[in-house]
Design an enzyme around this catalytic site. Structure first.
Site, PDB file in Angstrom:
ATOM      1  N   ASP A  81       0.916  -1.078   0.011  1.00 25.04           N
ATOM      2  CA  ASP A  81      -0.232   0.016  -0.011  1.00 25.04           C
ATOM      3  C   ASP A  81       0.902   1.219  -0.215  1.00 25.04           C
ATOM      4  OD1 ASP A  81      -2.389   1.249  -0.190  1.00 25.04           O
ATOM      5  OD2 ASP A  81      -2.878   1.147   2.037  1.00 25.04           O
ATOM      6  N   VAL A  82       1.887   1.221  -0.841  1.00 24.09           N
ATOM      7  CA  VAL A  82       2.832   2.376  -0.933  1.00 24.09           C
ATOM      8  C   VAL A  82       1.971   3.383  -1.659  1.00 24.09           C
ATOM      9  CG1 VAL A  82       5.104   3.353  -1.933  1.00 24.09           C
ATOM     10  CG2 VAL A  82       4.476   1.006  -1.064  1.00 24.09           C
TER      11      VAL A  82
END
Length: 286
Positions: free
Chosen positions: A141-142
């Site tokens: 979830d960058v």
């Protein structure tokens, strides 16, 4: 207290010796409060399961898994965790309180970063991801909302992080729509996620930081809005960005995971670019 909000007032006790001060934000499953911890005598962030999730065993397992991941990882660009409470009426994580805006906030205010800011940021993020991958953990979830622009910048929120084995076996979508790699969008068809998925998230984040927009904007199709345009569109061109940096970012957005560079290669290329920047930017801007 409403069904899914804590509605703490300033000074309300979360658990003994830990007091809510201010609501910072939240998501579907969590609320985050700035809090005071008596034992540490410092400000912390309490990441609480929402009231309607406190007896949800899957939510409690996810909270514990995030705590375990944070405990296993110690890196200057990663957030620290100090405690986890999984029993009682208010399950929560106790996280480091970081000063500084989120990258998403900066982009809303100033649209994009100067290259002198973006390249060092990319180096720092790649450093954190290399370390995570060395420990066989993927973030998944960058995105700008999960980056605090301090000195150094910090990558936060490991709530959907997985071990390599667990990521490879995912069957359902994991992540945030606009930043998800194709294999996160359709894991059953494309074989699950892995380190290359974080390379993709890094690429989308850097693209947005440099241009002020997403590489795969949603467009109407015959079925209405396509939820995942990254599955069928090529990234839009990047204006006013040096060709070498464009080539690197575009390589991270290859549709097939095995066609993306590894994070080590990304970092090596970026470090060469960073060395060409004026030292005052490298040292002081981030």
């Amino acid at each position: 207290m409403s069904e899914n909000r804590w509605n703490f007032e300033e000074g309300d006790e979360i658990v003994a010796g830990r007091y809510a001060l201010q609501l910072l934000g939240g998501g579907n499953r969590y609320e985050a409060y700035l809090a005071w911890d008596d034992a540490m005598h410092t400000l912390v962030v309490a990441k609480l399961l929402r009231p309607n999730a406190v007896e949800n065993q899957a939510a409690l397992r996810t909270l514990k898994a995030e705590a375990d991941a944070l405990a296993a990882l110690a890196h200057p660009v990663l957030l620290r965790s100090f405690d986890v409470v999984t029993e009682g009426p208010r399950p929560h994580l106790v996280l480091e309180h970081l000063e500084g805006p989120r990258l998403s906030t900066l982009l809303r205010k100033q649209r994009k970063l100067a290259i002198e800011q973006a390249v060092p940021l990319g180096v720092q993020l790649s450093s954190a991801l290399i370390y995570m991958h060395h420990n066989e953990i993927v973030h998944l979830d960058v995105k700008p909302k999960n980056i605090i622009m301090g000195g150094p910048p910090r990558l936060i929120d490991l709530s959907v992080a997985r071990s390599f084995a667990a990521a490879a076996g995912i069957k359902d979508m994991v992540g945030t729509d606009a930043y998800m790699a194709p294999e996160q969008c359709e894991p059953k068809l494309l074989g699950g996620a892995g380190p290359a998925s974080d390379v993709w998230g890094w690429g989308v984040t850097m693209y947005e930081a440099l241009t002020g927009r997403l590489p795969f904007p949603r467009v109407p199709d015959s079925d209405g809005d396509a939820r995942f345009p990254q599955l069928h569109l090529d990234p839009a061109p990047m204006d006013e960005t040096p060709d070498r940096l464009v080539d690197l970012i575009m390589s991270t957005l290859a549709k097939r995971p095995n066609e993306r560079p590894g994070m080590h290669g990304v970092a090596a290329d970026l470090e060469e670019m960073s060395a060409m920047l004026p030292r005052r930017y490298v040292l002081n801007r981030l």
